[in-house]
Design a protein around this motif. Structure first.
Motif, PDB file in Angstrom:
ATOM      1  N   ALA A 182      -4.264  21.688  -1.499  1.00 37.45           N
ATOM      2  CA  ALA A 182      -3.768  23.060  -2.182  1.00 37.45           C
ATOM      3  C   ALA A 182      -4.594  23.454  -3.258  1.00 37.45           C
ATOM      4  CB  ALA A 182      -2.471  22.907  -2.581  1.00 37.45           C
ATOM      5  N   PRO A 183      -4.393  24.739  -3.338  1.00 39.34           N
ATOM      6  CA  PRO A 183      -5.408  25.345  -4.611  1.00 39.34           C
ATOM      7  C   PRO A 183      -4.533  25.646  -5.960  1.00 39.34           C
ATOM      8  CG  PRO A 183      -4.637  27.151  -3.229  1.00 39.34           C
ATOM      9  CD  PRO A 183      -4.025  25.853  -2.768  1.00 39.34           C
ATOM     10  N   SER A 184      -4.925  25.620  -7.117  1.00 46.00           N
ATOM     11  CA  SER A 184      -3.989  25.835  -8.234  1.00 46.00           C
ATOM     12  C   SER A 184      -4.426  27.334  -8.512  1.00 46.00           C
ATOM     13  CB  SER A 184      -4.799  25.074  -9.518  1.00 46.00           C
ATOM     14  OG  SER A 184      -6.190  25.718  -9.902  1.00 46.00           O
ATOM     15  N   SER A 185      -3.483  28.081  -9.326  1.00 44.08           N
ATOM     16  CA  SER A 185      -3.619  29.561  -9.280  1.00 44.08           C
ATOM     17  C   SER A 185      -4.899  29.943 -10.382  1.00 44.08           C
ATOM     18  CB  SER A 185      -2.430  29.901 -10.294  1.00 44.08           C
ATOM     19  OG  SER A 185      -2.241  29.427 -11.585  1.00 44.08           O
ATOM     20  N   LEU A 186      -5.279  28.895 -11.200  1.00 43.05           N
ATOM     21  CA  LEU A 186      -6.535  29.170 -11.963  1.00 43.05           C
ATOM     22  C   LEU A 186      -7.852  29.078 -11.277  1.00 43.05           C
ATOM     23  CD1 LEU A 186      -7.776  29.895 -14.714  1.00 43.05           C
ATOM     24  CD2 LEU A 186      -7.792  27.472 -15.395  1.00 43.05           C
ATOM     25  N   ALA A 187      -7.571  28.005 -10.141  1.00 43.76           N
ATOM     26  CA  ALA A 187      -9.031  27.947  -9.290  1.00 43.76           C
ATOM     27  C   ALA A 187      -9.129  29.280  -8.361  1.00 43.76           C
ATOM     28  CB  ALA A 187      -8.697  26.956  -8.248  1.00 43.76           C
ATOM     29  N   ILE A 188      -7.879  29.811  -8.040  1.00 47.50           N
ATOM     30  CA  ILE A 188      -8.047  31.164  -7.166  1.00 47.50           C
ATOM     31  C   ILE A 188      -8.390  32.146  -7.941  1.00 47.50           C
ATOM     32  CG2 ILE A 188      -6.539  32.598  -5.795  1.00 47.50           C
ATOM     33  CD1 ILE A 188      -4.484  30.503  -5.400  1.00 47.50           C
ATOM     34  N   ALA A 189      -7.998  32.236  -9.171  1.00 44.13           N
ATOM     35  CA  ALA A 189      -8.386  33.385  -9.979  1.00 44.13           C
ATOM     36  C   ALA A 189      -9.852  33.041 -10.410  1.00 44.13           C
ATOM     37  CB  ALA A 189      -7.702  33.612 -11.195  1.00 44.13           C
ATOM     38  N   THR A 190     -10.397  31.976 -10.742  1.00 47.39           N
ATOM     39  CA  THR A 190     -11.813  32.050 -11.023  1.00 47.39           C
ATOM     40  C   THR A 190     -12.799  32.451 -10.041  1.00 47.39           C
ATOM     41  OG1 THR A 190     -10.956  30.181 -12.768  1.00 47.39           O
ATOM     42  CG2 THR A 190     -13.277  30.313 -12.322  1.00 47.39           C
ATOM     43  N   GLU A 201     -13.251  35.919  -9.699  1.00 43.27           N
ATOM     44  CA  GLU A 201     -13.997  36.232 -10.766  1.00 43.27           C
ATOM     45  C   GLU A 201     -15.424  36.149 -10.468  1.00 43.27           C
ATOM     46  OE1 GLU A 201     -12.379  34.978 -14.312  1.00 43.27           O
ATOM     47  OE2 GLU A 201     -10.415  35.928 -14.223  1.00 43.27           O
ATOM     48  N   LEU A 202     -15.728  34.997  -9.923  1.00 43.53           N
ATOM     49  CA  LEU A 202     -17.107  34.461  -9.818  1.00 43.53           C
ATOM     50  C   LEU A 202     -17.857  34.771  -8.345  1.00 43.53           C
ATOM     51  CD1 LEU A 202     -17.007  31.057 -11.588  1.00 43.53           C
ATOM     52  CD2 LEU A 202     -17.700  33.139 -12.409  1.00 43.53           C
ATOM     53  N   GLY A 203     -17.023  35.278  -7.521  1.00 43.52           N
ATOM     54  CA  GLY A 203     -17.281  35.729  -6.265  1.00 43.52           C
ATOM     55  C   GLY A 203     -17.562  34.643  -5.405  1.00 43.52           C
ATOM     56  N   VAL A 204     -17.025  33.331  -5.569  1.00 45.01           N
ATOM     57  CA  VAL A 204     -16.897  32.263  -4.571  1.00 45.01           C
ATOM     58  C   VAL A 204     -15.639  32.443  -3.681  1.00 45.01           C
ATOM     59  CG1 VAL A 204     -16.624  29.668  -4.690  1.00 45.01           C
ATOM     60  CG2 VAL A 204     -17.800  30.759  -6.625  1.00 45.01           C
ATOM     61  N   GLN A 205     -16.050  32.079  -2.329  1.00 45.19           N
ATOM     62  CA  GLN A 205     -15.083  32.059  -1.443  1.00 45.19           C
ATOM     63  C   GLN A 205     -14.296  30.754  -1.590  1.00 45.19           C
ATOM     64  OE1 GLN A 205     -15.886  32.951   2.673  1.00 45.19           O
ATOM     65  NE2 GLN A 205     -17.745  33.992   2.112  1.00 45.19           N
ATOM     66  N   LEU A 206     -12.934  30.974  -1.497  1.00 47.41           N
ATOM     67  CA  LEU A 206     -12.192  29.709  -1.682  1.00 47.41           C
ATOM     68  C   LEU A 206     -11.084  29.456  -0.749  1.00 47.41           C
ATOM     69  CD1 LEU A 206     -11.231  27.151  -3.483  1.00 47.41           C
ATOM     70  CD2 LEU A 206      -9.775  28.631  -4.614  1.00 47.41           C
ATOM     71  N   TRP A 207     -11.341  28.558   0.138  1.00 43.69           N
ATOM     72  CA  TRP A 207     -10.594  28.027   1.479  1.00 43.69           C
ATOM     73  C   TRP A 207      -9.952  26.615   0.914  1.00 43.69           C
ATOM     74  CZ3 TRP A 207     -10.472  30.568   6.227  1.00 43.69           C
ATOM     75  CH2 TRP A 207     -11.439  31.600   6.345  1.00 43.69           C
ATOM     76  N   ALA A 208      -8.611  26.497   1.138  1.00 49.83           N
ATOM     77  CA  ALA A 208      -8.023  25.564   0.787  1.00 49.83           C
ATOM     78  C   ALA A 208      -7.051  25.110   2.182  1.00 49.83           C
ATOM     79  CB  ALA A 208      -7.174  25.589  -0.159  1.00 49.83           C
ATOM     80  N   PHE A 209      -6.152  24.058   2.005  1.00 48.28           N
ATOM     81  CA  PHE A 209      -5.542  23.427   3.148  1.00 48.28           C
ATOM     82  C   PHE A 209      -6.343  23.205   4.646  1.00 48.28           C
ATOM     83  CE2 PHE A 209      -1.848  25.285   0.471  1.00 48.28           C
ATOM     84  CZ  PHE A 209      -1.090  24.075   0.204  1.00 48.28           C
ATOM     85  N   VAL A 210      -7.494  22.947   4.403  1.00 51.04           N
ATOM     86  CA  VAL A 210      -8.398  22.757   5.264  1.00 51.04           C
ATOM     87  C   VAL A 210      -8.097  21.682   5.992  1.00 51.04           C
ATOM     88  CG1 VAL A 210     -10.775  22.741   6.168  1.00 51.04           C
ATOM     89  CG2 VAL A 210     -10.371  24.106   4.345  1.00 51.04           C
ATOM     90  N   ARG A 211      -7.338  21.838   7.257  1.00 50.68           N
ATOM     91  CA  ARG A 211      -6.819  20.540   7.984  1.00 50.68           C
ATOM     92  C   ARG A 211      -7.129  20.896   9.242  1.00 50.68           C
ATOM     93  NH1 ARG A 211      -1.284  19.878   4.160  1.00 50.68           N
ATOM     94  NH2 ARG A 211      -2.403  19.566   2.158  1.00 50.68           N
ATOM     95  N   GLY A 262      -6.995  22.318  12.522  1.00 45.23           N
ATOM     96  CA  GLY A 262      -6.638  23.613  13.294  1.00 45.23           C
ATOM     97  C   GLY A 262      -6.107  24.668  12.226  1.00 45.23           C
ATOM     98  N   ARG A 263      -6.380  24.355  10.778  1.00 45.31           N
ATOM     99  CA  ARG A 263      -5.920  25.286   9.988  1.00 45.31           C
ATOM    100  C   ARG A 263      -6.708  25.457   8.811  1.00 45.31           C
ATOM    101  NH1 ARG A 263      -0.770  23.898   6.235  1.00 45.31           N
ATOM    102  NH2 ARG A 263      -1.765  26.141   5.276  1.00 45.31           N
ATOM    103  N   ALA A 264      -6.742  26.691   8.185  1.00 46.47           N
ATOM    104  CA  ALA A 264      -7.538  26.835   6.803  1.00 46.47           C
ATOM    105  C   ALA A 264      -7.038  28.192   6.204  1.00 46.47           C
ATOM    106  CB  ALA A 264      -8.913  26.971   7.007  1.00 46.47           C
ATOM    107  N   THR A 265      -6.864  28.188   4.949  1.00 47.54           N
ATOM    108  CA  THR A 265      -6.227  29.514   4.367  1.00 47.54           C
ATOM    109  C   THR A 265      -7.378  29.796   3.227  1.00 47.54           C
ATOM    110  OG1 THR A 265      -3.846  28.763   4.623  1.00 47.54           O
ATOM    111  CG2 THR A 265      -4.531  30.421   3.113  1.00 47.54           C
ATOM    112  N   ARG A 266      -7.833  31.054   3.428  1.00 48.36           N
ATOM    113  CA  ARG A 266      -8.718  31.858   2.483  1.00 48.36           C
ATOM    114  C   ARG A 266      -8.030  32.436   1.365  1.00 48.36           C
ATOM    115  NH1 ARG A 266     -13.775  35.860   3.080  1.00 48.36           N
ATOM    116  NH2 ARG A 266     -14.262  35.917   0.912  1.00 48.36           N
ATOM    117  N   TYR A 267      -8.122  31.794   0.060  1.00 46.64           N
ATOM    118  CA  TYR A 267      -7.725  32.418  -1.169  1.00 46.64           C
ATOM    119  C   TYR A 267      -8.585  33.327  -2.073  1.00 46.64           C
ATOM    120  CZ  TYR A 267      -3.723  29.091  -0.485  1.00 46.64           C
ATOM    121  OH  TYR A 267      -2.729  28.525   0.364  1.00 46.64           O
ATOM    122  N   ALA A 268      -9.579  33.407  -1.647  1.00 49.89           N
ATOM    123  CA  ALA A 268     -10.578  34.341  -2.619  1.00 49.89           C
ATOM    124  C   ALA A 268     -11.742  34.578  -1.838  1.00 49.89           C
ATOM    125  CB  ALA A 268     -10.959  33.587  -4.117  1.00 49.89           C
TER     126      ALA A 268
END
Length: 255
Positions: free
Chosen positions: A226-234, A237-247, A249-255
């Motif tokens: 899982a991601p944290s709220s600050l990881a998602i916000a950061t 802001e920095l233009g980094v694609q953030l994917w979490a719950f990469v397991r 058959g699944r993956a969720t993009r948060y930023a």
């Protein structure tokens, strides 16, 4: 000098030895001045020194790090970094002692004002374009790249992958932050172009991992948990694609 990253011991009541990950204090000094103490696995220490320094903003280029010497001490390992005069002068203006650990926290930040001063620039490279199935493929290959973890089960992995999911390079450590430092250091020593691929972590997505990814100039971070709220916000802001719950058959993009 090589240091054993794993230790064999026999658990209570067991009939055979097991291997466990070694975790020791690693003290980083720069031109003889103490800068940081981290808890880490004693493997790929030169990569760790360079990657940690890049994440902390110590080095503008890898050429500012002239030499790394690892020496055993009574309570751990000293990593003696020799740097250029310009780098040493830059560090003197903002010198601080870091109390590092493998858990959560902002290493060495003594105030909220310092946190802002450590913020890297936004990623300027074009967005990373993942090919179909890239995350699944990289995830399936990561265990084979974690050679030490296969023996003890106690190490995080950090891997650099191409947009098609091919795993190029991996590093391991008891701490997820340290594993990423080692990966960044190894990539930097090879003069690798990190703009087109992505970082895959076997951990949750924290602020520090996003920060280090951006400091290295990479534009995508994928984490198994899982991601944290600050990881998602950061990341936003920095233009980094953030994917979490990469397991599988699944993956969720948060930023």
């Amino acid at each position: 000098m090589d240091f054993p990253p794993l230790l064999s011991l026999r658990p209570h009541g067991a009939d055979r030895d097991e291997e466990v990950a070694v975790e020791v204090p690693v003290a980083l000094t720069v031109n003889g001045i103490s800068q940081a103490v981290m808890l880490a696995t004693p493997a790929d220490l030169e990569d760790f020194a360079l990657g940690f320094g890049i994440g902390e903003g110590w080095f503008m280029t890898r050429h500012e790090l002239l030499d790394v010497e690892a020496t055993p001490q009574a309570d751990g390992i000293e990593l003696a970094l020799t740097v250029t005069a310009a780098c040493e002068q830059r560090l003197k203006t903002r010198r601080r002692t870091l109390a590092g650990r493998t858990g959560c926290g902002l290493c060495g930040v003594e105030s909220l004002a310092q946190l802002g001063s450590r913020r890297p620039a936004a990623i300027e490279a074009p967005p990373v374009m993942l090919e179909r199935g890239a995350l699944d493929h990289a995830l399936s290959v990561l265990p084979t790249a974690q050679i030490l973890n296969a023996r003890c089960g106690g190490l995080h992995g950090a891997a650099w992958c191409r947009p098609d999911g091919k795993l190029v390079l991996a590093r391991e450590d008891v701490g997820r932050h340290n594993a990423l430092d080692k990966l960044i250091g190894a990539l930097t020593r090879q003069d690798a172009d990190v703009r087109g691929g992505f970082v895959l972590m076997s951990s949750r997505a924290s602020f520090e991992l996003v920060h280090k990814t951006a400091m290295a100039g990479a534009g995508l971070l994928a984490c198994m948990s899982a991601p944290s709220s600050l990881a998602i916000a950061t990341a936003g802001e920095l233009g980094v694609q953030l994917w979490a719950f990469v397991r599988e058959g699944r993956a969720t993009r948060y930023a």
